[in-house]
Motif scaffolding. Structure first.
Motif, PDB file in Angstrom:
ATOM      1  N   LEU A 229       0.852  -1.194   0.000  1.00  0.00           N
ATOM      2  CA  LEU A 229       0.000   0.000   0.000  1.00  0.00           C
ATOM      3  C   LEU A 229       0.887   1.243   0.000  1.00  0.00           C
ATOM      4  O   LEU A 229       2.011   1.221   0.491  1.00  0.00           O
ATOM      5  CB  LEU A 229      -0.913   0.009   1.243  1.00  0.00           C
ATOM      6  N   ASP A 230       0.353   2.339  -0.544  1.00  0.00           N
ATOM      7  CA  ASP A 230       1.156   3.551  -0.684  1.00  0.00           C
ATOM      8  C   ASP A 230       1.130   4.425   0.560  1.00  0.00           C
ATOM      9  O   ASP A 230       2.149   4.967   0.976  1.00  0.00           O
ATOM     10  CB  ASP A 230       0.632   4.375  -1.876  1.00  0.00           C
ATOM     11  N   ARG A 231      -0.064   4.600   1.126  1.00  0.00           N
ATOM     12  CA  ARG A 231      -0.240   5.520   2.262  1.00  0.00           C
ATOM     13  C   ARG A 231      -1.013   4.785   3.342  1.00  0.00           C
ATOM     14  O   ARG A 231      -2.076   4.223   3.063  1.00  0.00           O
ATOM     15  CB  ARG A 231      -1.097   6.719   1.846  1.00  0.00           C
ATOM     16  N   VAL A 232      -0.509   4.805   4.566  1.00  0.00           N
ATOM     17  CA  VAL A 232      -1.182   4.041   5.621  1.00  0.00           C
ATOM     18  C   VAL A 232      -1.171   4.819   6.939  1.00  0.00           C
ATOM     19  O   VAL A 232      -0.153   5.385   7.325  1.00  0.00           O
ATOM     20  CB  VAL A 232      -0.499   2.663   5.815  1.00  0.00           C
ATOM     21  N   GLY A 233      -2.333   4.840   7.614  1.00  0.00           N
ATOM     22  CA  GLY A 233      -2.423   5.378   8.971  1.00  0.00           C
ATOM     23  C   GLY A 233      -2.730   4.226   9.917  1.00  0.00           C
ATOM     24  O   GLY A 233      -3.280   3.215   9.505  1.00  0.00           O
ATOM     25  N   CYS A 234      -2.358   4.362  11.180  1.00  0.00           N
ATOM     26  CA  CYS A 234      -2.602   3.282  12.139  1.00  0.00           C
ATOM     27  C   CYS A 234      -3.020   3.863  13.490  1.00  0.00           C
ATOM     28  O   CYS A 234      -2.450   4.853  13.952  1.00  0.00           O
ATOM     29  CB  CYS A 234      -1.332   2.458  12.304  1.00  0.00           C
ATOM     30  N   PHE A 235      -4.041   3.241  14.086  1.00  0.00           N
ATOM     31  CA  PHE A 235      -4.502   3.631  15.422  1.00  0.00           C
ATOM     32  C   PHE A 235      -4.299   2.470  16.380  1.00  0.00           C
ATOM     33  O   PHE A 235      -4.418   1.312  15.986  1.00  0.00           O
ATOM     34  CB  PHE A 235      -6.009   3.953  15.410  1.00  0.00           C
ATOM     35  N   GLN A 236      -4.034   2.800  17.636  1.00  0.00           N
ATOM     36  CA  GLN A 236      -4.099   1.761  18.662  1.00  0.00           C
ATOM     37  C   GLN A 236      -5.562   1.652  19.090  1.00  0.00           C
ATOM     38  O   GLN A 236      -6.236   2.665  19.256  1.00  0.00           O
ATOM     39  CB  GLN A 236      -3.230   2.132  19.859  1.00  0.00           C
ATOM     40  N   TYR A 237      -6.049   0.431  19.250  1.00  0.00           N
ATOM     41  CA  TYR A 237      -7.458   0.228  19.605  1.00  0.00           C
ATOM     42  C   TYR A 237      -7.804   0.975  20.884  1.00  0.00           C
ATOM     43  O   TYR A 237      -7.077   0.934  21.869  1.00  0.00           O
ATOM     44  CB  TYR A 237      -7.767  -1.264  19.786  1.00  0.00           C
TER      45      TYR A 237
ATOM     46  N   ARG B   4       3.361  -2.844  19.206  1.00  0.00           N
ATOM     47  CA  ARG B   4       2.876  -3.259  17.879  1.00  0.00           C
ATOM     48  C   ARG B   4       2.686  -2.051  16.971  1.00  0.00           C
ATOM     49  O   ARG B   4       2.987  -2.123  15.780  1.00  0.00           O
ATOM     50  CB  ARG B   4       1.556  -4.042  18.015  1.00  0.00           C
ATOM     51  N   TRP B   5       2.195  -0.957  17.524  1.00  0.00           N
ATOM     52  CA  TRP B   5       2.006   0.255  16.721  1.00  0.00           C
ATOM     53  C   TRP B   5       3.352   0.725  16.155  1.00  0.00           C
ATOM     54  O   TRP B   5       3.458   1.046  14.976  1.00  0.00           O
ATOM     55  CB  TRP B   5       1.362   1.359  17.575  1.00  0.00           C
ATOM     56  N   GLU B   6       4.393   0.720  17.015  1.00  0.00           N
ATOM     57  CA  GLU B   6       5.719   1.173  16.565  1.00  0.00           C
ATOM     58  C   GLU B   6       6.266   0.250  15.486  1.00  0.00           C
ATOM     59  O   GLU B   6       6.837   0.703  14.487  1.00  0.00           O
ATOM     60  CB  GLU B   6       6.685   1.257  17.756  1.00  0.00           C
ATOM     61  N   ARG B   7       6.098  -1.068  15.672  1.00  0.00           N
ATOM     62  CA  ARG B   7       6.583  -2.030  14.677  1.00  0.00           C
ATOM     63  C   ARG B   7       5.801  -1.884  13.367  1.00  0.00           C
ATOM     64  O   ARG B   7       6.366  -1.961  12.275  1.00  0.00           O
ATOM     65  CB  ARG B   7       6.466  -3.458  15.214  1.00  0.00           C
ATOM     66  N   PHE B   8       4.503  -1.683  13.481  1.00  0.00           N
ATOM     67  CA  PHE B   8       3.658  -1.495  12.291  1.00  0.00           C
ATOM     68  C   PHE B   8       4.143  -0.278  11.508  1.00  0.00           C
ATOM     69  O   PHE B   8       4.351  -0.340  10.289  1.00  0.00           O
ATOM     70  CB  PHE B   8       2.193  -1.295  12.717  1.00  0.00           C
ATOM     71  N   MET B   9       4.321   0.862  12.212  1.00  0.00           N
ATOM     72  CA  MET B   9       4.696   2.111  11.543  1.00  0.00           C
ATOM     73  C   MET B   9       6.061   1.983  10.856  1.00  0.00           C
ATOM     74  O   MET B   9       6.244   2.432   9.727  1.00  0.00           O
ATOM     75  CB  MET B   9       4.707   3.285  12.527  1.00  0.00           C
ATOM     76  N   ALA B  10       7.017   1.347  11.530  1.00  0.00           N
ATOM     77  CA  ALA B  10       8.353   1.188  10.948  1.00  0.00           C
ATOM     78  C   ALA B  10       8.279   0.295   9.706  1.00  0.00           C
ATOM     79  O   ALA B  10       8.896   0.582   8.669  1.00  0.00           O
ATOM     80  CB  ALA B  10       9.308   0.588  11.978  1.00  0.00           C
ATOM     81  N   HIS B  11       7.495  -0.770   9.796  1.00  0.00           N
ATOM     82  CA  HIS B  11       7.352  -1.728   8.688  1.00  0.00           C
ATOM     83  C   HIS B  11       6.740  -1.039   7.468  1.00  0.00           C
ATOM     84  O   HIS B  11       7.247  -1.149   6.350  1.00  0.00           O
ATOM     85  CB  HIS B  11       6.447  -2.876   9.158  1.00  0.00           C
ATOM     86  N   GLN B  12       5.647  -0.304   7.703  1.00  0.00           N
ATOM     87  CA  GLN B  12       4.962   0.341   6.581  1.00  0.00           C
ATOM     88  C   GLN B  12       5.770   1.513   6.033  1.00  0.00           C
ATOM     89  O   GLN B  12       5.760   1.772   4.839  1.00  0.00           O
ATOM     90  CB  GLN B  12       3.564   0.812   7.002  1.00  0.00           C
ATOM     91  N   GLN B  13       6.485   2.225   6.925  1.00  0.00           N
ATOM     92  CA  GLN B  13       7.263   3.383   6.476  1.00  0.00           C
ATOM     93  C   GLN B  13       8.303   2.963   5.437  1.00  0.00           C
ATOM     94  O   GLN B  13       8.523   3.652   4.443  1.00  0.00           O
ATOM     95  CB  GLN B  13       7.961   4.014   7.683  1.00  0.00           C
ATOM     96  N   ALA B  14       8.890   1.786   5.665  1.00  0.00           N
ATOM     97  CA  ALA B  14       9.894   1.281   4.713  1.00  0.00           C
ATOM     98  C   ALA B  14       9.237   1.009   3.356  1.00  0.00           C
ATOM     99  O   ALA B  14       9.807   1.326   2.300  1.00  0.00           O
ATOM    100  CB  ALA B  14      10.528   0.001   5.262  1.00  0.00           C
ATOM    101  N   ILE B  15       8.011   0.463   3.384  1.00  0.00           N
ATOM    102  CA  ILE B  15       7.285   0.177   2.130  1.00  0.00           C
ATOM    103  C   ILE B  15       6.948   1.488   1.417  1.00  0.00           C
ATOM    104  O   ILE B  15       7.190   1.641   0.217  1.00  0.00           O
ATOM    105  CB  ILE B  15       6.001  -0.630   2.425  1.00  0.00           C
ATOM    106  N   SER B  16       6.381   2.457   2.172  1.00  0.00           N
ATOM    107  CA  SER B  16       5.994   3.744   1.578  1.00  0.00           C
ATOM    108  C   SER B  16       7.212   4.449   0.983  1.00  0.00           C
ATOM    109  O   SER B  16       7.147   4.996  -0.129  1.00  0.00           O
ATOM    110  CB  SER B  16       5.346   4.663   2.623  1.00  0.00           C
ATOM    111  N   ALA B  17       8.317   4.441   1.722  1.00  0.00           N
ATOM    112  CA  ALA B  17       9.528   5.134   1.260  1.00  0.00           C
ATOM    113  C   ALA B  17      10.027   4.510  -0.041  1.00  0.00           C
ATOM    114  O   ALA B  17      10.408   5.206  -0.985  1.00  0.00           O
ATOM    115  CB  ALA B  17      10.614   5.060   2.333  1.00  0.00           C
ATOM    116  N   GLU B  18      10.009   3.174  -0.094  1.00  0.00           N
ATOM    117  CA  GLU B  18      10.477   2.470  -1.290  1.00  0.00           C
ATOM    118  C   GLU B  18       9.581   2.786  -2.496  1.00  0.00           C
ATOM    119  O   GLU B  18      10.064   2.996  -3.611  1.00  0.00           O
ATOM    120  CB  GLU B  18      10.446   0.966  -1.000  1.00  0.00           C
ATOM    121  N   ARG B  19       8.270   2.859  -2.257  1.00  0.00           N
ATOM    122  CA  ARG B  19       7.342   3.158  -3.357  1.00  0.00           C
ATOM    123  C   ARG B  19       7.540   4.584  -3.872  1.00  0.00           C
ATOM    124  O   ARG B  19       7.418   4.855  -5.061  1.00  0.00           O
ATOM    125  CB  ARG B  19       5.890   2.916  -2.929  1.00  0.00           C
TER     126      ARG B  19
END
Length: 441
Positions: A328-336, A360-375
């Motif tokens: 995915l290109d752009r992602v937001g994440c909330f803690q429940y 989990r929120w921190e791991r999620f954000m780091a994981h997705q940030q790498a994907i977004s940056a690469e895209r």
């Protein structure tokens, strides 16, 4: 005509674009009745606060702003999503003058009349309000609300209890508003609702008329008509039902912006089932792949929730693997956040401890940030169209088709020879995790 007695209203609009459209409707009505909208608490005869009540942090912000308005002005009317909980507002701020819920435009206007009566000599037929109404967005883009409410009962959400079941606006009315906005200089229409893909289902996709032509009250026909207006059209809050496949060819043909905002919320089948999410199953990845084959330019933005009750480490790992696949290109994440009144509180599932949620929120954000940056890196060297939002000493700031205002990234262009609302062609020269830099072609 003397303006000495012009009644003045202050207005604070919190929350999502749907609340912003509610604010615009209220302000349009008040302007038509001769009220002046002022930007400071001190100048206002009364202050209206349009609240957000979706999650606890939003409620806290709403209560804080109400308190600030009371301290600065004293006369405060509360409306919006948090207005359905009148008791919890009055417990903290007993002096508010009136409390109304979302979409209760008449009640808000009546409450304003009671505090500050409209001028008797004002004639709405002569004293004009602009035909597109009063907008709170910059003049070159506008939100187009196509429906209210939602037919789903997702277990983490209280929106149906606040905004009710799906009620679609007649398509002729939506297209008429869009046309007025375009005539007033709007260059981008952002289509919003609680569930854009379900547009018209409550009306059985009834045929309506626009400019003498029959148009079905349905997402595809709405998009086809909007695409004829010569402006950018961006879709938000789209659930991935099968009918979404029908609009992808419009994107591939350059008629709609190749952009989908889809609230996936999670990927683990077990968590999605507990969330009671509609239209989500294992085929989602295959559908994303098919969409991208049809329209390689497609940008997908989404939001996710981590730490939902019962979410295990295995579920979370499934989500990370899914993100790697989905690209995915752009992602937001909330803690429940256990919102009062949400059915998820009654499911009897084990709550996820706060420290695990945060981790989990921190791991999620780091994981997705790498994907977004690469895209974004892949865009360097390519030419794109950009809509200019502002120009300052450093240069121009704009957005490409991949960037919705306020929530996505920006494109920074090394030129001052443009103005807001201009659409220009640029070449991308650099990128980071969120933004792009470009030069004029």
């Amino acid at each position: 005509m003397s303006t000495v007695s012009t009644p003045k209203v202050g207005f604070v609009s919190l929350g999502c674009p749907k609340a912003l459209v509610d604010s615009e409707r209220i302000l349009t009505q008040l302007r038509m009745e001769g009220y002046e909208v002022v930007p400071t608490y001190q100048d206002a005869d009364v202050v209206v606060v349009n609240t957000c009540g979706f999650i606890d942090s939003a409620k806290a912000e709403s209560l804080e702003v109400i308190g600030e308005a009371i301290a600065e002005n004293g006369k405060v009317i509360v409306t919006g999503c948090m207005g359905v909980e009148e008791g919890s507002i009055r417990d903290v701020h007993p002096s508010v003058l009136a409390v109304t819920g979302p979409q209760q435009y008449e009640q808000v206007v009546t409450a304003v009349h009671e505090v500050v009566p409209p001028r008797a000599e004002h004639n709405p037929l002569v004293d004009l309000v602009p035909p597109q109404g009063v907008k709170l967005t910059p003049r070159h883009y506008a939100y187009l609300k196509i429906s209210e409410g939602c037919n789903h009962s997702c277990s983490f959400c209280i929106i149906p209890s606040m905004r009710g079941k799906l009620v679609s606006r007649p398509v002729g009315s939506v297209l008429g508003e869009a046309e007025r906005l375009v005539k007033a200089g709007v260059k981008e229409l952002l289509v919003i609702s609680q569930d854009t893909s379900a547009y018209g289902v409550d009306l059985k996709y009834k045929t309506d008329f626009w400019n003498g032509q029959p148009v079905k009250t349905r997402m595809l026909e709405l998009c086809e008509a909007l695409s004829s207006m010569g402006v950018w059209v961006r879709l938000h809050y789209v659930y991935p039902y099968p009918n979404v496949d029908d609009v992808i060819p419009l994107m591939a043909a350059g008629k709609l912006l190749p952009y989908l905002d889809i609230p996936f919320q999670h990927a683990s089948p077990k968590v999605l089932k507990a969330m009671k999410r509609p239209a989500f199953e294992d085929k989602t990845l295959a559908r994303i792949k098919k969409w991208r084959e049809l329209c390689p330019e497609l940008t997908i933005r989404s939001t996710f929730i981590v730490g939902f009750p019962g979410e295990t480490e295995e579920d979370f790992q499934y989500l990370l693997d899914w993100l790697t696949e989905a690209q995915l290109d752009r992602v937001g994440c909330f803690q429940y956040s256990p919102v009062d009144g949400a059915p998820a509180n009654e499911l009897g599932l084990d709550p996820v401890p706060d420290d695990v949620k945060q981790d989990r929120w921190e791991r999620f954000m780091a994981h997705q940030q790498a994907i977004s940056a690469e895209r974004l890196q892949l865009k360097i060297g390519r030419e794109v169209d950009v809509l200019i939002d502002e120009v300052d000493e450093q240069g121009a700031v704009g957005r490409s088709h991949a960037d919705a205002p306020e929530i996505d990234g920006n494109v920074f262009i090394d030129t001052r020879d443009v103005k807001p609302g201009d659409r220009i062609r640029v070449r991308i020269t650099d990128a980071d995790e969120y933004d792009l830099w470009a030069e004029v072609v």
